[in-house]
Design a protein around this motif. Structure first.
Motif, mmCIF file in Angstrom:
data_model
loop_
_atom_site.group_PDB
_atom_site.id
_atom_site.type_symbol
_atom_site.label_atom_id
_atom_site.label_comp_id
_atom_site.label_asym_id
_atom_site.label_seq_id
_atom_site.Cartn_x
_atom_site.Cartn_y
_atom_site.Cartn_z
ATOM 1 N N VAL A 279 0.877 -1.158 0.000
ATOM 2 C CA VAL A 279 0.000 0.000 0.000
ATOM 3 C C VAL A 279 0.923 1.218 0.000
ATOM 4 O O VAL A 279 1.427 1.619 1.035
ATOM 5 N N ALA B 272 0.823 4.099 2.554
ATOM 6 C CA ALA B 272 0.522 3.804 3.949
ATOM 7 C C ALA B 272 1.632 4.309 4.859
ATOM 8 O O ALA B 272 2.802 3.984 4.684
ATOM 9 N N SER C 20 -10.791 4.600 4.963
ATOM 10 C CA SER C 20 -9.342 4.650 4.780
ATOM 11 C C SER C 20 -9.044 5.002 3.325
ATOM 12 O O SER C 20 -9.943 5.014 2.490
ATOM 13 N N HIS C 21 -7.801 5.291 3.071
ATOM 14 C CA HIS C 21 -7.411 5.717 1.732
ATOM 15 C C HIS C 21 -6.308 4.830 1.213
ATOM 16 O O HIS C 21 -5.410 4.456 1.953
ATOM 17 N N THR C 22 -6.398 4.518 -0.040
ATOM 18 C CA THR C 22 -5.256 3.873 -0.671
ATOM 19 C C THR C 22 -5.027 4.554 -2.006
ATOM 20 O O THR C 22 -5.933 5.147 -2.577
ATOM 21 N N SER C 23 -3.806 4.423 -2.464
ATOM 22 C CA SER C 23 -3.473 5.013 -3.739
ATOM 23 C C SER C 23 -3.634 3.934 -4.796
ATOM 24 O O SER C 23 -2.988 2.891 -4.734
ATOM 25 N N SER D 28 -9.987 -1.193 -3.488
ATOM 26 C CA SER D 28 -9.087 -0.840 -2.386
ATOM 27 C C SER D 28 -9.602 -1.420 -1.061
ATOM 28 O O SER D 28 -8.823 -1.770 -0.184
ATOM 29 N N THR E 267 -7.615 -4.309 1.299
ATOM 30 C CA THR E 267 -7.219 -3.986 2.668
ATOM 31 C C THR E 267 -8.075 -4.677 3.740
ATOM 32 O O THR E 267 -7.588 -5.505 4.493
#
Ligand code: FES
Ligand code: FE
Length: 426
Positions: A227, A230, A297-300, A345, A349
């Motif tokens: 990730v 992260a 949450s965020h992911t690229s 995403s 996760t």
């Protein structure tokens, strides 16, 4: 057994000391505590059942579990959402055996009593002949179950005199709004379900305050570059409110990870302060007492920062086993491409195959093992929940509740267990 139960409640009052940061291990491993908490917590409180977008149309229904009892949630032709105990009023057969569907009537698989999705009994095979036309249809309506909704979340309770849902959620709604009320949200796909050999409170506790574990438990994810963006940090806020609710807000975030084109909708649904906070969050993690957790949450993904929003229920099955049920939510008006990537995403996760999920459940399982059996109880093995006790809450955060400007704290867990103990002692 009654004796044993009273003894356990007394023992709890003496040994569970959230103010001092002392939580005994047997709370997670003792079958009597588990049975008592079903009666004193789950039978009394609001329990999460699902999201309104799972039953958008008239005739839609779901079957869900309310504290171990199957209930039907049905939207009738009048558009009203109702809930019923999933039991035929004739001789108790489980009326509906599907998870989900659309129909206006339920026919019992045993003798064929027929109920409308408003609960009314409307048909009984051969009734004129076998009951002489004397059967009281009104008395045989399905047993209605109390439900209420907040921003699309459906909760139910067996309590005949519950605190109104909105009051029960209290100040935590300020935070919950950013998760489920920032726009019209929809659940995509059926919820995912998986069984973990873990006591249920470990999950609830992990989400109510524990950001501290991320650096170690999830360290390998960063080391492996899985990730890319992260970073685990204590930066941000920890909040708790009455009734045991609480969570962590990771801030700041230089990037906006929601949908630029939905900013007008976000602004319409949130206060300016809520919108400001949301624009700056890296993640929001929280637990609504007793067993619903939420996560943004965020992911690229392919160079673009994408948020994903999930709800999760830590559903007790036994003292050492739970079913985790996860819902993926997304803005209904988001472009299809965004929905797809956001879901990807989430799958990567937090889902049965998610890399964070696998790390966490491994830990939850081992904690359950060390808490189970006579030794933790007899030897008074306690956990240490003193983290952050030296800190004072801040007063300049725009949101309500007790707020600390540090995510690494166990204040939220102390608050959770304080309320848990309060309910157990009633
Ligand atoms: Fe349902 Fe008899 S038990 S019709
Ligand atoms: Fe984790």
């Amino acid at each position: 057994d009654e004796m044993k139960r009273e003894e356990v409640v007394e023992h709890l009052k003496q040994t569970v000391r959230p103010e001092e940061g002392v939580i005994p291990a047997f709370l997670l491993g003792d079958p009597t505590v588990y049975k008592l908490e079903h009666e004193k917590v789950f039978m009394k409180t609001w329990v999460f059942l699902g999201h309104e977008s799972e039953v958008p149309n008239n005739g839609d229904y779901l079957t869900r579990d309310l504290a171990g009892y199957s209930v039907i949630i049905a939207r009738a032709n009048d558009g009203v959402l109702r809930s019923f105990y999933n039991m035929c009023t004739h001789r108790g057969m489980k009326l509906c055996r599907a998870d989900k569907g659309n129909k206006s009537q339920f026919t019992c698989p045993y003798h064929g009593f027929n109920f409308k999705n408003t609960g009314e009994l409307i048909g009984v095979p051969l009734q004129k002949n076998i009951y002489g036309g004397q059967l009281d249809f009104d008395k045989l309506a399905l047993h209605e179950v109390t439900i209420d909704t907040y921003k699309g979340l459906i909760f139910g309770t067996w309590n005949d005199n519950p605190e109104p849902l909105k009051e029960f959620l209290g100040d935590f709604t300020w935070y919950l709004d950013m998760v489920v009320g920032r726009a019209e949200m929809e659940v995509l796909g059926p919820p995912q379900k998986f069984v973990v050999h873990s006591h249920w409170k470990i999950g609830a506790d992990n989400f109510v305050s524990d950001s501290y574990h991320t650096m170690v438990t999830h360290g390998s994810i960063v080391q492996l570059g899985m990730v890319p963006n992260a970073t685990y940090s204590k930066k941000g806020y920890q909040v708790h409110t009455k009734n045991g609710h609480g969570g962590n807000i990771g801030m700041p975030n230089p990037d906006f990870a929601f949908l630029e084109e939905l900013i007008p909708e976000y602004k319409k649904n949130l206060s300016p302060e809520q919108f400001d906070v949301m624009s700056n969050v890296k993640n929001i993690i929280g637990t609504i007492f007793p067993n619903l957790s939420c996560l943004v949450s965020h992911t690229s993904v392919k160079g673009q920062l994408i948020s994903n929003t999930t709800l999760r229920l830590w559903k007790p099955i036994a003292h050492d086993k739970m079913e985790v049920i996860t819902w993926f939510l997304v803005e209904k008006d988001a472009p299809e491409e965004w929905k797809k990537r956001s879901r990807e995403s989430y799958i990567l996760t937090f889902s049965p195959s998610g890399i964070f999920e696998q790390d966490d459940t491994e830990v939850f399982t081992d904690i359950t093992a060390t808490a189970t059996g006579v030794v933790p109880y007899a030897k008074n093995f306690n956990y240490n929940y003193t983290m952050g006790m030296h800190r004072t809450p801040v007063t300049d955060f725009p949101g309500p509740g007790v707020v600390y400007d540090d995510k690494f704290s166990e204040a939220g867990s102390r608050n959770y267990y304080r309320y848990w103990l309060d309910m157990m002692g009633r």
